[in-house]
Each structure stands twice: as structure tokens, then as C-alpha cells.
Write an enzyme that holds these catalytic residues in place. Structure first.
Site, PDB file in Angstrom:
ATOM      1  N   ASP A 106       0.767  -1.243   0.000  1.00  0.00           N
ATOM      2  CA  ASP A 106       0.000   0.000   0.000  1.00  0.00           C
ATOM      3  C   ASP A 106       0.802   1.299   0.000  1.00  0.00           C
ATOM      4  O   ASP A 106       0.242   2.340  -0.274  1.00  0.00           O
ATOM      5  CB  ASP A 106      -0.985  -0.003   1.185  1.00  0.00           C
ATOM      6  CG  ASP A 106      -2.244   0.779   0.870  1.00  0.00           C
ATOM      7  OD1 ASP A 106      -2.530   1.001  -0.323  1.00  0.00           O
ATOM      8  OD2 ASP A 106      -2.943   1.190   1.808  1.00  0.00           O
ATOM      9  N   HIS A 375       1.992   4.273   6.429  1.00  0.00           N
ATOM     10  CA  HIS A 375       1.826   4.919   5.127  1.00  0.00           C
ATOM     11  C   HIS A 375       0.623   5.857   5.069  1.00  0.00           C
ATOM     12  O   HIS A 375       0.388   6.501   4.044  1.00  0.00           O
ATOM     13  CB  HIS A 375       1.767   3.873   4.002  1.00  0.00           C
ATOM     14  CG  HIS A 375       0.674   2.865   4.173  1.00  0.00           C
ATOM     15  ND1 HIS A 375       0.828   1.748   4.959  1.00  0.00           N
ATOM     16  CD2 HIS A 375      -0.580   2.811   3.670  1.00  0.00           C
ATOM     17  CE1 HIS A 375      -0.306   1.042   4.913  1.00  0.00           C
ATOM     18  NE2 HIS A 375      -1.163   1.669   4.140  1.00  0.00           N
TER      19      HIS A 375
END
Length: 969
Positions: A106, A375
């Protein structure tokens, strides 16, 4: 916590329950922060036993195993290693389990540091997904989504890793069903916030599998598997089943999928496919055993990342600049606190501080710094309240570590426990009038440093003295911040991992601190400046002459005095105007940068004030929207340092320090500082990957969105150069950077956005950030060979500025400890050569055995109970800062005698060399060796030689990890 309540706790509870019901079922789990919350707060003893069993059977597998799935673009390598080490330590201590595969599906683009990191941690394969859409399409068509990645040019094949890029369907199950208008394969539906629905009916639950639709479901799944199979070289297809926030009701998931798997396998002759539940290890094991020969990819990264022609994910390099700055400050404070505490434990075994409480204080900051590497954390791509949670956790951890460091100082010096103590870490101390202040300054780097620390004081008449009562060079001048306070710059020279104590006293007559004098220049109208001839005036130290033009109050040129090379040098603030209305075209948001056109200059007038003194010259420039504006939106404070005889001023002298003030911005504006030079750079830019290695960034022309697609992350370093001269930028937080013209480099400092994209509105993802940001960048200008010897140490000197703690001294004659008389081996500093960096010196507290067989045995016997933390094991990491061939001297291997390096802490009894996160003995670590045309043999990697007699040779770019044991006092 909300995610735990809404769905995450139910994922682990129901998945464990369902795995126990069917031997064929499997599951992978990634982020330890969620799992540990469940393990500590939710899991029953039975569930814990079941997890142990499932791990042993290989049906539950932890992949990555860090606290989070870290961002790859804007994180520092130290913090990536920290969060991996935190998660791996827990998994090994609790289960004897060591992850060997990644699942980096991701993060928004892939760094070349990551494959090296995972190889050093003992991984056999790496898995990524988000790379440029057009590049992925090309690799997919040519069956090149799998390769052996040599992420580091210097470590090359020793730390290469097999890498799998997910195809266009990425990490979620393809959800279109031709026979239903609901999405497929998500039988539990989608999680709802903040509460799970009372009736258990979730939005968008897939059609249950029945006799009537079983064949249709099977056809859909098989068609997708075959489409993907055509993009890979082997007959195995990794088919990810799940997505964000899935499996909170694993029962309905597995019961439907079981029917489908059985049906396809019963009709495998007809379908041409067999299906099985698998972990990431199962998949890579199958591909590995095919024994194919793979292509090698060099150290080029996959940044930036675009998903469509107008969707360049380059905005997040700068989003929430304040969070990025505090995350790095917290990381730096943690680094200092760890080595300070480690030294205290070994040098002062009789100390009175409770070590267990101290470790908890450090752990609170380890956790906070680890989690913000997520993230959707340091990237600035979270909602405001999640950002506030990150900040609160960071501030709480920082407060704990500052408190710990202050209490260690007081304990060592036996100060009165009731004395007033206030501590502050390179924020300005609040100088109280009429009280003698003292400051304790700790140097967290394992080098001797000479630098300035700044203290806020209430008057100009000040003197500074060291421990022996000698006067210390200092300069005092009116503060930028307020009318009523003054900045006191103190010149400090401190050896590695040591501290010095300075007292600051108001003076009546004899003055010891130089007083900086101020000259204010008239505000200049830039629109008229072209009509007059230039009026130039210089500001000089022994390394540079910076010339300003009085007609514009802007910088004009810089001369590097050693080579007498002059570079034309101008700086201006510009703003990109961006669109927030999806009906009108592409938008900028937390992730994306989509400028309407070129950047527009923002200031029509500039004010200038020069503060000059014998140690510091500060040039203050204020940028106004027009000549009559009351307030400025932008400012630059440029500092040039002069160092008296007898001090090593090499780094200080070559540093042009700039602090910027930007904001508050208007809505849908992105602010950049553009530096233009006459260097013929051919628009080639260099930026770093995670403060570890440099990447070459040639300017690329695209049909669409060229500006945004030529933005890159600068985590710590960026530079431009021509044949002879280099301009280096060093940063203390991440920024987007770009070279939009020859000889230019621009840094994005701040963003303020609003948009009406439905997904962003649903998730409260707007970036209406009305703050003022104050980033710092150090500039180094000079011949390439000179900047080469300076920039690595300078970058770390900026990252790890000295920690300043304040105390007030009451009473007449303060008895300051005479730390300078080094009367014992205890006072020896810890120092490494300038091409090495002492990356970690800490006491992790893990209780696991270094012997793997013993660790597994004690877990199986149930002996691994909650015991006390182990303070005897010290974690040491040493990193070589240079690439092979980068510098004739600094790129050489270095021999380090660990016993001699650490003798100030005690007598080294034993050293064990470990994998990056500490869980493998490097002598027993064997990674899979994948066959390449370059290296046709397949087998496994054995690691480098380990220390004989505590002497190790560190080669270019290596990061070496050790457990060190001292003789107990």
C-alpha cells in the site's frame, strides 16, 4: 482505537476461530500494532494457545512483522528499522517467530532502500504493488513483474532480494461479478464506523454462494486467475482475497470460499485450474522451487507514483509539514535518549533511577515514532483527528524521554531533588530573569561536534561559563520571535555521546557575550527594482561571501572562498494554484499534486534586516504581497557562522543555515521556495531514498502533468551540480523537491487545500491546513570533492542536533561537577571515524534467548512468561555512510575494535552479530538465493564474516547489528 472497536479486534478473534475449524484454511497478518492491541487487551488464554498452534502449523503467518506497514517515500531509514525492530522483537519474544516475507502493498511508490532493509532483516522475498500505472502495464505485458532487486549499488548481490510486483488488480480481490450488482467475494460486507451494526447486516455484503450461483462464481474466479496467469512466468498465481477492513466476520468469509474452492478443485479438469488457501511463504516457495533464471533490477527506485495521467501522488511528500517535522524531532530525541540511558545503566550501576520505569518512558516514544511511520501517518494522508492522535502520542513520548534525561542528569550530579527543573529540547528555553540558568547540552552523535545552541534570555547583558568557570564564546541579539526576548547563541564543543554543562549569568559590568548589531534596510518594491542599478553588499565568513542586492533585498550571488568560485544565486517564494472542484478538472489533495499551471511569484515587496556579530550573522528577509502590506506570509532567516581560533569549525563554516516561515496560506495554494543558480545542471536533480542512498532524477517530459510528475521526495538530502560545483540541500523533515528549470531547485514547504472528491469528504480527508510552518534547510555550496566529505556528516548533524536541557540554579555558589577532569575510563567518549555512524546504542529490554533452539524450546514449554526486562543486552548498530567509489578516502572499509569503542561503558565480555532487527544470529541465517543470469547457481546466502576478538571491518553502505554484553559491576 476506533478501528479496533469497529472491526479490527473482530478480525483476529473470528479468523483464529475459523482457522481452527478447517485444516485447509490459512491467513496472513501484517501490522503488529493492531495485533498487539488485540493480544494484550482482547485475546483469551485459549485464543493465545490457538495462535501459537496456528503459527507452528504454518496456517497463520505474520508478514513484514513491523509495528506498521511503513511509508517508503518520506520516512528515514532509522525509523523504518526502529518500527521493524519493535514488531520483530515482540513476535520473536512471544512466539519465536521470524517473518521472512514482505507485503508492502500500500505505500505510494517503492523506495530502493526497502529491498535492502528486508534483505538485512533475513527476508527471502519482497512484495510491492503501487508503482507508476504505465510502467506496471508495460512490465505486465512483458511478464517482468518479478525480478531480483539489487537495491544497494554497494551491497549488490549480497543483499539482493526476489521482488514480486502485484498486477493491475493490486492487493484486493477483484469485485465485479457479471451475475450480480453487488461486489463479489466480500461476504462480510464493509466495516462501518464508529460502531458495528446491531443487526450484523453490513453494507455491500456479497451474494452468498448457493447451488444456483456456485458455477457462475467459479467461472468468474477462474477467468480472473487465468487473466493474471498470462502476466507471470510460472504456473502459480497469487490471488489475494481480502482488502482494507475485511475479515471482521471470518465465518461467513471462509464458509462461502470453502464451497467455491471445493467446487473448482472437483472440476479442475474442466476449469484447468486448482485452488488452495496459501500464505505468502507458500506462494514464494512454489515459485522458488521452479528454479527459473530471473532478471536483475539495479538500484533504481519506483518513485514518484502515478495512478492516471493527472494523478501524480507527489503532494504527500509535503502534506502536514508540521507532523513531518515533529515526527523527525521525536525520532532524534529518542535516539539521544536511548544512548544516554544506556550509558547511565552501565556507567552508574549505583544510580537511583528505576530502570523499569525508565524503559517504559523510552518505550512510549519507541511506539509513537514507530506508529507514525505508517503509510497514512507521516505521509499526512490521515483525517485531522487521526493526525492529532499521532501528535499526542509523539508529544507524550517526548515529554517522557525529556523527563528521563533530566532526571539522569540530576541523579549523576546529585542535585537537590527539590531544585526547580525544567527541560526543553532544542525549543528555546524560557530564560527567567534574575536567576542563574544552567544548560546541559548532550551530543547524541559518536563524533566530536562544534556547533551553536540557542537559548532564549531576557536581557542583552549575559555571560556564559563552562564547568571550570572559563568564559565561553557567545553572542546575544534581539529575537525574531518577540520584542522582549533575546537569542543567546552559545558555541559548544562536545565529544561523542557526552554532555557539557554551561552556566548563564546576567552581568553588570564586564560583558562576555558579543552583542549582535542590527541594520534595517528599507522595504523594496520588486516591481520597480529593474529600473535601478544594483547596489550590492556582502556578508562574509571564512568559507563564503554571500552578496545581497539592496535594490531588491534579495540574495544575488554566493562565492565559495576556497576556490573563489562565484555562483549567481537568487531565491523566491512561489505558489502553485490548484483546483479543488472535481467538476472542473484534476484536483490536488493530501495525496495528489495537480497544479493548474506554472507557479506564480507571491511577493511584490521584500524587507531586510541584518544582525551581525563576531560569531553569527543573521539575514532576515520578509516577503510581502505588496509594498503597503502589514503582515508577511513568508520569511527567510539565513545564518552564517564564524568560529574563533582553537575550535574545529569546518562543518559550521560550510553551513549556510536557512529557516523559513511559511503561512498561513490561502486555500488551494501550494508554496515553494525556488532557488535559481547559473550552474549548468541540465535539469538533473539528485534526491535521497530515506537518508540512506542517492537517486538520479533526470527531468522527464510527459504529455500531461509534467510539473507534478517531476516532483520527488527529499527525506534528508538533495543536490544539483554542474561539472565542477555542487549545491547541496539538507533537510530536517521531508519535502517534495523538483528541478523545473536549468540550474534550479525548488522545495515545496507547505500546502493548504480543500476539495469535493466524495471519497475524501467521506473520510474527512481535506488538507485545510492553516498553520505556519518553520522548516530548516542547510545549504552547502562548493567543489564536488569538498561537498562529498561534508554532506553525510552535516546531514546527521542537522538530524541529531544537541539536546539542550535547562535548569535554574538557586543559592550563591553553584557547585558544578568538574566533568572536564577525565579522571577515569568512565568518562571516555564514544567516537567513530567520520565515514561511520553509530546508528543505535540502546537497551531494548527483550527477554528472548539469543539461541534460537533454546528460545523455541522455552516458548513450547510455556516458560516464556511475563518476566522483567533484560538490561544486560545492549543493541549496537554501526552504519557505513559511503558508497563504493564515492570518495577516495571515505569509501574505504573501516576496522572497528568494539571493545575499545565502548570501553567508556565498561568491559565488553561478549559480542554477537545479529540480523538487522536482532532476531537471527547471522551465522545461522541463510536466505534463499534466486538464480539470475549473473549468478546461475541457486542456493542460499551465508552472511559476512563475524567478529574475531571484537574487531569488525565495516564495508561501504553496510549496516551491522550486534548484541553487546558487558562485565557486570
Amino acid at each position: 482505537q476506533e478501528s479496533m472497536h469497529a472491526y479490527a479486534a473482530n478480525v483476529y478473534t473470528t479468523v483464529v476461530e475459523e482457522l481452527m475449524k478447517g485444516k485447509q484454511r490459512k491467513f496472513i497478518a501484517v501490522e503488529q500494532e493492531f495485533f498487539r492491541l488485540w493480544w494484550d487487551m482482547v485475546a483469551t488464554d485459549t485464543q493465545k494457545q490457538q495462535v501459537h498452534q496456528l503459527l507452528q502449523e504454518g496456517r497463520l503467518e505474520f508478514v513484514i512483522g513491523g509495528q506498521v506497514m511503513h511509508d517508503e517515500a518520506v520516512t528515514l531509514i532509522d525509523d523504518q528499522i526502529l518500527q521493524l525492530t519493535e514488531g520483530h522483537g515482540f513476535l520473536y519474544e512471544t512466539f519465536g517467530f521470524r517473518p521472512q516475507f514482505s507485503w508492502h502493498v500500500d505505500p505510494f511508490g517503492a523506495s530502493a532502500t526497502t529491498p535492502t532493509l528486508f534483505a538485512l532483516a533475513g527476508f527471502n522475498a519482497h512484495l510491492i504493488s503501487r508503482i507508476d500505472y504505465d510502467l506496471k502495464a508495460d512490465m505486465q505485458k512483458n511478464k517482468k513483474l518479478q525480478f531480483v532487486w539489487q537495491g544497494s549499488p554497494s551491497l549488490s548481490e549480497r543483499q539482493e532480494i526476489f521482488t514480486h510486483v502485484m498486477d493491475q488488480y493490486s492487493y484486493c480481490t477483484p469485485s465485479q461479478l457479471p451475475f450480480s450488482n453487488r461486489s463479489g467475494f466480500f461476504w462480510n460486507g464493509f466495516a462501518t464506523f464508529p460502531d458495528p451494526p446491531k443487526d450484523g447486516v453490513y453494507p455491500n455484503m456479497s451474494l452468498p454462494v448457493t447451488d444456483a450461483n456456485l458455477h457462475l462464481y467459479a467461472q468468474t474466479m477462474v477467468a480472473n486467475i487465468k487473466e493474471r496467469a498470462a502476466w507471470f512466468q510460472t504456473g502459480e498465481v497469487l490471488w489475494p482475497w481480502g482488502c482494507d477492513k475485511q475479515f471482521f466476520n471470518a465465518s461467513v468469509q471462509y464458509s462461502n470460499m470453502d464451497l467455491l474452492v471445493d467446487y473448482i478443485n472437483k472440476h479442475s479438469a474442466e476449469f484447468g485450474v486448482t485452488v488452495q488457501y496459501a500464505t505468502v511463504r507458500d506462494y514464494f516457495q512454489a515459485v522458488y522451487s521452479r528454479n527459473l533464471t530471473w532478471e536483475i533490477r539495479d538500484s533504481q527506485d519506483f518513485l514518484p507514483y502515478s495512478t492516471e495521467p493527472f494523478q501524480a501522488w507527489t503532494g504527500f511528500y509535503t502534506s502536514r509539514s508540521t507532523l513531518k517535522g515533529i515526527a523527525r524531532r521525536a525520532s532524534s530525541l529518542l535516539y539521544a535518549g536511548e544512548s544516554f540511558f544506556t550509558q547511565y545503566v552501565w556507567k552508574h550501576p549505583e544510580g537511583s533511577i528505576c530502570k523499569y520505569k525508565a524503559l517504559k518512558q523510552l518505550q512510549s516514544l519507541r511506539w509513537a515514532v514507530s506508529e507514525v511511520q505508517h503509510h497514512d501517518g507521516i505521509t499526512g494522508t490521515e483525517s485531522p483527528k487521526v493526525k492529532d492522535m499521532y501528535l499526542n502520542n509523539l508529544m507524550y513520548g517526548m515529554h517522557n524521554v525529556k523527563k528521563l534525561m533530566a532526571s539522569i542528569i540530576f541523579d549523576i550530579n546529585n542535585a537537590k531533588k527539590n531544585g526547580e527543573v525544567y527541560s526543553s529540547v532544542y525549543t528555546k528555553g524560557s530564560g527567567k530573569p534574575d536567576v542563574d540558568l544552567y544548560v546541559v547540552v548532550y551530543n547524541p552523535l559518536a563524533w566530536n561536534i562544534t556547533t551553536f545552541v540557542t537559548v532564549s534570555v531576557s536581557s542583552e547583558a549575559m555571560s556564559v561559563y563552562d564547568e571550570l568557570g572559563y568564559s565561553v564564546p557567545a553572542q546575544v541579539q534581539s529575537s525574531v520571535e518577540s520584542q522582549s526576548t533575546y537569542d543567546l547563541y552559545i558555541l559548544v564543543a562536545i565529544s561523542g555521546l557526552s554532555y557539557r554543562k554551561y552556566s548563564i549569568k546576567p552581568t553588570d559590568g564586564k560583558q562576555s557575550a558579543f552583542i549582535g548589531s542590527s541594520i534595517k534596510y528599507k522595504r523594496r518594491d520588486l516591481t520597480r527594482a529593474g529600473q535601478q542599478s544594483q547596489q550590492l553588499f556582502p556578508v562574509v565568513n571564512s568559507c563564503y561571501q554571500i552578496v545581497f542586492d539592496q535594490n531588491t533585498n534579495l540574495m544575488h550571488s554566493i562565492t565559495e572562498r576556497e576556490t573563489n568560485q562565484t555562483v549567481q544565486f537568487t531565491q523566491e517564494f512561489l505558489e502553485y494554484h490548484v483546483n479543488g472542484d472535481t467538476k472542473k478538472g484534476p484536483i490536488s489533495d493530501n495525496y495528489l499534486f495537480a497544479p493548474d499551471a506554472s507557479a506564480v511569484p507571491v511577493s511584490k515587496a521584500v524587507g531586510l534586516e541584518v544582525m551581525s556579530g563576531s560569531l553569527v550573522t543573521e539575514i532576515r528577509q520578509y516577503f510581502y504581497s505588496n509594498v503597503t502590506s502589514q503582515d508577511y506570509t513568508y520569511a527567510v532567516y539565513t545564518r552564517l557562522y564564524s568560529v574563533p581560533e582553537g575550535y574545529d569549525g569546518k562543518l559550521l563554516c560550510h553551513r549556510i543555515e536557512q529557516e523559513y516561515s511559511a503561512g498561513p496560506l490561502e486555500l488551494n495554494r501550494e508554496a515553494v521556495l525556488r532557488t535559481s543558480t547559473d550552474l549548468n545542471t541540465k535539469q538533473l536533480l539528485y534526491t535521497d531514498n530515506n537518508g540512506y542512498q542517492m537517486q538520479k532524477r533526470p527531468f522527464k517530459a510527459y504529455v500531461n502533468n509534467t510539473v507534478a510528475r517531476n516532483y520527488y521526495p527529499m527525506v534528508q538530502t538533495a543536490y544539483i551540480e554542474d561539472d565542477t560545483t555542487r549545491l547541496m540541500l539538507l533537510a530536517e523533515r521531508a519535502h517534495g523537491v523538483s528541478s523545473q528549470g536549468n540550474g534550479q531547485v525548488e522545495v515545496m514547504l507547505h500546502r493548504r487545500l480543500w476539495n469535493n472528491l466524495q471519497w475524501n469528504l467521506n473520510n474527512n480527508l481535506t488538507l485545510n491546513d492553516s498553520s505556519v510552518v518553520r522548516p530548516v534547510i542547510w545549504l552547502i555550496l562548493g567543489a564536488k570533492a569538498v561537498t562529498n566529505t561534508l554532506y553525510r556528516t552535516s546531514g546527521l548533524a542537522l538530524e541529531h542536533r544537541p539536546v539542550v536541557m535547562f535548569g535554574a540554579l538557586s543559592g550563591d555558589k553553584p557547585k558544578l561537577p568538574r566533568r572536564l577532569q577525565r579522571n577515569s575510563v568512565r568518562d571516555l567518549p564514544v567516537t567513530v571515524p567520520p565515514n561511520l555512524h553509530l546508528q543505535t546504542l540502546s537497551i531494548p529490554g527483550w527477554r528472548y534467548s539469543s539461541d534460537h533452539a533454546e528460545q523455541v524450546r522455552s516458548i513450547r514449554m510455556g516458560k516464556q512468561k511475563q518476566g522483567d526486562a533484560d538490561f544486560s543486552r545492549v543493541l549496537l548498530r554501526i552504519r557505513h555512510l559511503y558508497e563504493v567509489g564515492e570518495d577516495p578516502v571515505l569509501s574505504q572499509p573501516v576496522m572497528v575494535d568494539l571493545q575499545s569503542l565502548l570501553k567508556g561503558l565498561g568491559s565488553v565480555m561478549a559480542v554477537e552479530e545479529r540480523s538487522l532487527t536482532g532476531t537471527w544470529d547471522v551465522n545461522t541465517l541463510e536466505r534463499w538465493k534466486w538464480k539470475t543470469a549473473q549468478y546461475p547457481g541457486k542456493g542460499s546466502f551465508k552472511s559476512t564474516e563475524t567478529s574475531e576478538d571484537f574487531i569488525v571491518t565495516v564495508y561501504p553502505k553496510e549496516i551491522r547489528t550486534f548484541f553487546v554484553y558487558f562485565q557486570v559491576q
